[in-house]
Enzyme design. Structure first.
Site, PDB file in Angstrom:
ATOM      1  N   TYR A 291       4.603 -15.164 -31.460  1.00  0.00           N
ATOM      2  CA  TYR A 291       4.387 -16.305 -30.576  1.00  0.00           C
ATOM      3  C   TYR A 291       3.051 -16.125 -29.856  1.00  0.00           C
ATOM      4  O   TYR A 291       2.933 -15.334 -28.918  1.00  0.00           O
ATOM      5  CB  TYR A 291       5.526 -16.376 -29.569  1.00  0.00           C
ATOM      6  CG  TYR A 291       5.607 -17.665 -28.796  1.00  0.00           C
ATOM      7  CD1 TYR A 291       6.443 -18.684 -29.220  1.00  0.00           C
ATOM      8  CD2 TYR A 291       4.873 -17.858 -27.642  1.00  0.00           C
ATOM      9  CE1 TYR A 291       6.534 -19.865 -28.492  1.00  0.00           C
ATOM     10  CE2 TYR A 291       4.958 -19.041 -26.921  1.00  0.00           C
ATOM     11  CZ  TYR A 291       5.794 -20.036 -27.359  1.00  0.00           C
ATOM     12  OH  TYR A 291       5.886 -21.206 -26.647  1.00  0.00           O
ATOM     13  N   TYR A 341       0.741 -26.515 -31.021  1.00  0.00           N
ATOM     14  CA  TYR A 341       1.666 -25.839 -30.103  1.00  0.00           C
ATOM     15  C   TYR A 341       3.036 -26.473 -30.163  1.00  0.00           C
ATOM     16  O   TYR A 341       3.227 -27.597 -29.736  1.00  0.00           O
ATOM     17  CB  TYR A 341       1.082 -25.946 -28.696  1.00  0.00           C
ATOM     18  CG  TYR A 341       1.838 -25.258 -27.596  1.00  0.00           C
ATOM     19  CD1 TYR A 341       2.122 -23.899 -27.659  1.00  0.00           C
ATOM     20  CD2 TYR A 341       2.249 -25.961 -26.478  1.00  0.00           C
ATOM     21  CE1 TYR A 341       2.785 -23.269 -26.627  1.00  0.00           C
ATOM     22  CE2 TYR A 341       2.913 -25.335 -25.440  1.00  0.00           C
ATOM     23  CZ  TYR A 341       3.177 -23.993 -25.516  1.00  0.00           C
ATOM     24  OH  TYR A 341       3.830 -23.377 -24.486  1.00  0.00           O
TER      25      TYR A 341
END
Lengths: 409, 157
Positions: A291, A341
């Site tokens: 991440y 994102y």
């Protein structure tokens, strides 16, 4: 839990483009992502009987999507969360299907992450004009300290102090993920960057520069989980869920900094469980996803999940180690830093495509699994993509993981 | 020192668990929560129970307001409107001198430094300084470096 290894599969993936702005509702985007995931799996809306999503008070819900698409569900739950929630909802799906609550589940995230609610409290147009600091915010917004960049910067700074690592290690991650984005037609940023470009980019919050930070976008993503028996009949060879951990926490997780080390993040508490369930070692892993809300979050997750020793991540990532055709390719779609994102699920989607050998790159035959492996011609498919470890991050204090294998492994 | 914080753009809203803490800063006292059962101390006061023994029988400990910088960031791009005129400003996590426990636990707090970036470093001693705001009920704790340290470490890139 070992008995559940390989019993469940991810069989469909779908997403909208990364948009800035979308000029769409989160419901409209979610419907697109879910229908694309259904088509990818070869399923009809009526074949899915469970739906979950995660959000931060910024999105539509499963009952809305089910109503829009004419699905009658046996299970519909929407949870609060951001990063690390997608992988955690895969764990929920396994438990729910195992227990008989439903048979096939779709998990979605839909967010106007750029044009709507932005992380850290800023408005789409810039700083918050007048802010109410209530609850937790009394003790962070009150100090002008709200955004993920500002918060993670604190553990990054202490990491630099404790280990002797420098921001050149952050640059390695920005460069690697950007390189992968140059091979991804869907990515927001496709121009290659160098270590020097990173070092010259403007400061956001020291020790983070602009090129340490992810690209907020408007997007929706969806994945479909079902049992191995059902998966064999679907459109693609299944991708098997080998193991994971789900929103594992550190001690003193929430706005309390008194744990031993700020950068001893949640993955440290989870990875033995995940690798034990999967029955693998780090050497078995062909590629990873981390991440990458920031370069540093990738760095520290590799360390927390045992890919290198404590304090060694800065050395570990040097020399392009995380780039395609090197030792441990990371975030092959470009990730949050360069593709867009999605609060983590885009990494799961890319991992599925790599494990199917069907990365949607510039190769004319990618949909049939025909790749040139010529990076100059835009191929981003790994030659060997049998096993991957995907790492999700909430804050320093919260992490998830998903170890997946394709049919070849 | 950094520019002023525009407190007219920041409304601090104390709640049932934190009102006494804000009353503390108004009286120029830096409070941390303390467990009556086992003595553990913690921050921030949004947590109404002891993480070491789970007791809900909690009180306040008046700290000296002195500590050492554990980590910091330099905010260059402002996000909260009240801080637009303050950039670049330093937010630090501070280890309180008189909140060290036998098992090694140290209470760490966070706050905005009054010092420039060039004056702040990990390891330096600092102390709390109280700043009036537009709201007569709210006095904001800030932190100021007040000494030197042999092992001070500053981000210099």
């Amino acid at each position: 839990m070992g008995a559940l290894t390989d019993k469940y599969c991810i069989v469909g993936v779908g997403e909208t483009p990364h948009m800035r702005p979308s000029n769409r509702t989160t419901l409209s985007m979610a419907c697109e992502a879910v229908t694309k995931a259904l088509a990818d799996a070869g399923l009809k809306p009526g074949d899915v009987d469970g739906m979950t999503s995660y959000q931060a008070g910024d999105s539509t819900t499963s009952p809305h999507v089910a109503t829009a698409l004419g699905m009658r569900l046996n299970y519909a739950v929407d949870i609060l969360g951001g990063g690390s929630s997608g992988e955690a909802l895969v764990a929920h799906a396994i438990g729910l299907i195992e227990a008989g609550y439903c048979k096939t589940m779709v998990i979605f995230r839909s967010m106007n992450g750029r044009s709507g609610r932005r992380m850290g409290g800023q408005t789409p147009g810039g700083p918050v004009p007048v802010a109410n600091a209530e609850g937790d915010a009394q003790f962070n917004m009150g100090w002008g300290w709200t955004t993920p960049a500002q918060r993670f910067g604190m553990s990054a700074m202490r990491y630099l102090h404790d280990t002797g690592c420098t921001t050149k290690a952050f640059a390695e991650i920005a460069v690697a993920h950007r390189y992968h984005a140059t091979l991804n037609p869907k990515a927001i940023h496709r121009s290659p960057i160098t270590i020097e470009d990173h070092q010259r980019s403007r400061w956001i919050v020291k020790p983070f520069r602009l090129l340490d930070c992810c690209q907020e976008t408007d997007v929706s993503v969806a994945i479909i989980v079902t049992s191995r028996e059902r998966a064999y009949d679907l459109r693609h060879p299944p991708v098997f869920i080998m193991g994971g951990y789900a929103r594992t926490l550190t001690d003193s997780p929430q706005w309390n900094y008194s744990r031993e080390s700020l950068h001893y993040v949640a993955g440290n508490y989870g990875w033995k469980r995940a690798f034990g369930m999967a029955g693998i070692t780090h050497k078995d892993v062909d590629f990873v996803s981390c991440y990458d809300a920031f370069t540093f979050t990738t760095l520290i997750q590799l360390e927390a999940n045992g890919f290198c020793g404590r304090g060694e991540a800065g050395e570990f990532v040097k020399g392009g180690r995380l780039q395609i055709d090197h030792e441990l390719p990371s975030n092959l779609s470009g990730g949050h830093l360069s593709e867009g994102y999605t609060h983590g699920v885009q990494m799961v989607i890319e991992n599925i495509r790599q494990l199917r050998h069907r990365a949607d790159d510039a190769c004319p035959g990618w949909a049939e699994g025909k790749h040139t492996y010529d990076r100059k011609a835009g191929c981003r498919q790994l030659r060997k993509a049998d096993l991957c470890c995907g790492m999700g991050w909430g804050w320093e204090n919260m992490a998830s993981c998903l170890i997946l294998r394709g049919m070849a492994a | 020192m950094p520019g002023p914080i525009d407190y007219s753009k920041l409304r601090i809203l104390p709640d049932f668990d934190t009102a006494e803490w804000w009353a503390g800063t108004k009286a120029r006292k830096y409070l941390v929560r303390q467990c009556k059962a086992c003595g553990h101390k913690w921050f921030p006061p949004i947590f109404p129970a002891c993480a070491k023994c789970a007791s809900l029988d909690v009180a306040w400990f008046e700290a000296s307001g002195k500590g050492k910088v554990y980590s910091y960031v330099v905010v260059v791009q402002p996000i909260v409107g009240a801080f637009i005129g303050a950039v670049p400003y330093v937010v630090a996590i501070i280890e309180l001198d008189d909140c060290k426990e036998a098992d090694g636990t140290v209470t760490r707090v966070a706050g905005v430094m009054l010092d420039e970036e060039s004056e702040v470093a990990i390891g330096l001693p600092c102390e709390v300084v109280y700043e009036e705001t537009n709201d007569p009920k709210i006095v904001m704790p800030r932190w100021k470096i007040n000494g030197t340290a042999a092992n001070a470490w500053r981000f210099t890139e």
